[in-house]
Design a protein around this motif. Structure first.
Motif, PDB file in Angstrom:
ATOM      1  N   VAL A  66       0.872  -1.177   0.000  1.00  0.00           N
ATOM      2  CA  VAL A  66       0.000   0.000   0.000  1.00  0.00           C
ATOM      3  C   VAL A  66       0.906   1.223   0.000  1.00  0.00           C
ATOM      4  N   GLU A  67       0.824   2.034  -1.058  1.00  0.00           N
ATOM      5  CA  GLU A  67       1.745   3.179  -1.143  1.00  0.00           C
ATOM      6  C   GLU A  67       0.991   4.492  -1.262  1.00  0.00           C
ATOM      7  N   GLY A  68       1.573   5.530  -0.650  1.00  0.00           N
ATOM      8  CA  GLY A  68       0.961   6.849  -0.711  1.00  0.00           C
ATOM      9  C   GLY A  68       1.571   7.764   0.330  1.00  0.00           C
ATOM     10  N   ILE A  69       1.390   9.056   0.148  1.00  0.00           N
ATOM     11  CA  ILE A  69       2.065  10.017   1.022  1.00  0.00           C
ATOM     12  C   ILE A  69       1.616   9.922   2.474  1.00  0.00           C
ATOM     13  N   LEU A  70       0.389   9.458   2.717  1.00  0.00           N
ATOM     14  CA  LEU A  70      -0.170   9.501   4.065  1.00  0.00           C
ATOM     15  C   LEU A  70      -0.460   8.132   4.671  1.00  0.00           C
ATOM     16  N   VAL A  71       0.016   7.060   4.058  1.00  0.00           N
ATOM     17  CA  VAL A  71      -0.377   5.721   4.528  1.00  0.00           C
ATOM     18  C   VAL A  71       0.192   5.372   5.906  1.00  0.00           C
ATOM     19  N   LEU A  72       1.250   6.069   6.341  1.00  0.00           N
ATOM     20  CA  LEU A  72       1.767   5.844   7.698  1.00  0.00           C
ATOM     21  C   LEU A  72       1.237   6.871   8.687  1.00  0.00           C
ATOM     22  N   ALA A  73       0.447   7.824   8.194  1.00  0.00           N
ATOM     23  CA  ALA A  73      -0.083   8.872   9.060  1.00  0.00           C
ATOM     24  C   ALA A  73      -1.407   8.476   9.701  1.00  0.00           C
ATOM     25  N   ASP A  74      -2.058   7.447   9.164  1.00  0.00           N
ATOM     26  CA  ASP A  74      -3.341   7.004   9.689  1.00  0.00           C
ATOM     27  C   ASP A  74      -3.130   5.848  10.671  1.00  0.00           C
ATOM     28  N   THR A  75      -3.575   6.033  11.892  1.00  0.00           N
ATOM     29  CA  THR A  75      -3.299   5.065  12.967  1.00  0.00           C
ATOM     30  C   THR A  75      -3.860   3.685  12.666  1.00  0.00           C
ATOM     31  N   GLU A  76      -5.110   3.608  12.251  1.00  0.00           N
ATOM     32  CA  GLU A  76      -5.746   2.307  12.033  1.00  0.00           C
ATOM     33  C   GLU A  76      -5.144   1.579  10.838  1.00  0.00           C
ATOM     34  N   LEU A  77      -4.873   2.304   9.770  1.00  0.00           N
ATOM     35  CA  LEU A  77      -4.269   1.684   8.599  1.00  0.00           C
ATOM     36  C   LEU A  77      -2.869   1.188   8.932  1.00  0.00           C
ATOM     37  N   ARG A  78      -2.145   1.972   9.690  1.00  0.00           N
ATOM     38  CA  ARG A  78      -0.773   1.618  10.061  1.00  0.00           C
ATOM     39  C   ARG A  78      -0.713   0.275  10.803  1.00  0.00           C
ATOM     40  N   LYS A  79      -1.743  -0.021  11.572  1.00  0.00           N
ATOM     41  CA  LYS A  79      -1.784  -1.276  12.327  1.00  0.00           C
ATOM     42  C   LYS A  79      -1.815  -2.499  11.415  1.00  0.00           C
ATOM     43  N   GLU A  80      -2.253  -2.317  10.174  1.00  0.00           N
ATOM     44  CA  GLU A  80      -2.385  -3.446   9.246  1.00  0.00           C
ATOM     45  C   GLU A  80      -1.063  -3.833   8.590  1.00  0.00           C
ATOM     46  N   PHE A  81      -0.029  -3.003   8.728  1.00  0.00           N
ATOM     47  CA  PHE A  81       1.221  -3.242   8.006  1.00  0.00           C
ATOM     48  C   PHE A  81       2.193  -4.087   8.827  1.00  0.00           C
ATOM     49  N   ASP A  82       2.737  -5.115   8.192  1.00  0.00           N
ATOM     50  CA  ASP A  82       3.795  -5.921   8.808  1.00  0.00           C
ATOM     51  C   ASP A  82       5.142  -5.210   8.699  1.00  0.00           C
ATOM     52  N   VAL A  83       5.321  -4.489   7.602  1.00  0.00           N
ATOM     53  CA  VAL A  83       6.551  -3.728   7.380  1.00  0.00           C
ATOM     54  C   VAL A  83       6.165  -2.314   6.957  1.00  0.00           C
ATOM     55  N   LYS A  84       6.766  -1.327   7.612  1.00  0.00           N
ATOM     56  CA  LYS A  84       6.459   0.075   7.308  1.00  0.00           C
ATOM     57  C   LYS A  84       7.717   0.749   6.757  1.00  0.00           C
ATOM     58  N   VAL A  85       7.582   1.360   5.579  1.00  0.00           N
ATOM     59  CA  VAL A  85       8.718   1.952   4.868  1.00  0.00           C
ATOM     60  C   VAL A  85       8.450   3.432   4.622  1.00  0.00           C
ATOM     61  N   PHE A  86       9.483   4.251   4.780  1.00  0.00           N
ATOM     62  CA  PHE A  86       9.372   5.680   4.446  1.00  0.00           C
ATOM     63  C   PHE A  86      10.479   6.029   3.463  1.00  0.00           C
ATOM     64  N   VAL A  87      10.088   6.607   2.336  1.00  0.00           N
ATOM     65  CA  VAL A  87      11.047   7.021   1.309  1.00  0.00           C
ATOM     66  C   VAL A  87      11.325   8.506   1.524  1.00  0.00           C
ATOM     67  N   ASN A  88      12.555   8.815   1.874  1.00  0.00           N
ATOM     68  CA  ASN A  88      12.912  10.179   2.261  1.00  0.00           C
ATOM     69  C   ASN A  88      13.724  10.847   1.161  1.00  0.00           C
TER      70      ASN A  88
END
Length: 206
Positions: free
Chosen positions: A106-128
């Motif tokens: 799941v990719e997008g600028i805000l996908v790690l900003a949403d608390t509930e959605l974030r809980k669904e991820f096994d691996v969280k990546v940020f491209v800086n």
């Protein structure tokens, strides 16, 4: 199902990272959901009103639907992903039916900003990426792919993109398991992430 969230500012190189990951994996194993397709449906607004919306604020995203679709895929159920047009600033009448696979990105600028959605991820990546580099990429993309002029792109960057990045997107980097800098071609980070994915799949298969 291994679920991966990939976030980062506009023009940071998220799509490039996703494509590089797909090159190292069997594409038949992977689904990619794009946050951009989940902007709220606003048929009650005129085109001029839709143009003026702040598309970089979390309120612009239908996170309820995106979360529901992620959960459905993880439960083994197919979904109908909406399609969004940046020309009309609206969802189209078309949808894409997606069947569950072993890996969901799941990719997008805000996908790690949403608390509930974030809980669904096994691996969280940020491209800086550097802000100047992101702006240059955004200008190129919006002019070439979305039919916008330079003045419009720069105004939008100053009034919404930059402040929203500082308020919502950049802070979400704190939730990332892996941070990928894209000032140069970062093959090591891609290799590490691909290895994590492959090793996780091996464990689930055993």
């Amino acid at each position: 199902m291994l679920t991966i969230g990939i976030a980062g500012g506009t023009g940071s190189g998220k799509t490039t990272v996703v494509n590089n990951i797909l090159k190292q994996l069997d594409s038949n194993q992977v689904n990619v959901l794009t946050q951009d397709n989940y902007y709220h449906y606003n048929p009650n607004l005129s085109f001029d009103e839709r143009v003026k919306l702040n598309y970089d604020h979390p309120r612009s995203i239908d996170f309820d639907l995106l979360l529901k679709h992620v959960q459905q895929l993880k439960s083994g159920l197919p979904i109908n992903e909406p399609l969004y047009s940046f020309i009309t600033h609206s969802r189209t009448e078309d949808v894409t039916m997606i069947q569950p696979k072993e890996i969901l990105i799941v990719e997008g600028i805000l996908v790690l900003a949403d608390t509930e959605l974030r809980k669904e991820f096994d691996v969280k990546v940020f491209v800086n990426a550097d802000s100047d580099e992101r702006l240059i990429r955004r200008i190129r993309r919006d002019i070439q792919e979305r039919g916008r002029d330079l003045e419009e792109v720069i105004e939008r960057y100053q009034t919404t993109l930059k402040p929203m990045h500082e308020e919502f997107i950049q802070p979400s980097m704190a939730f990332a398991d892996i941070i990928i800098p894209t000032m140069k071609k970062n093959t090591v980070a891609i290799d590490v992430l691909s290895s994590v994915i492959k090793n996780t799949l091996k464990v689930t298969h055993n």
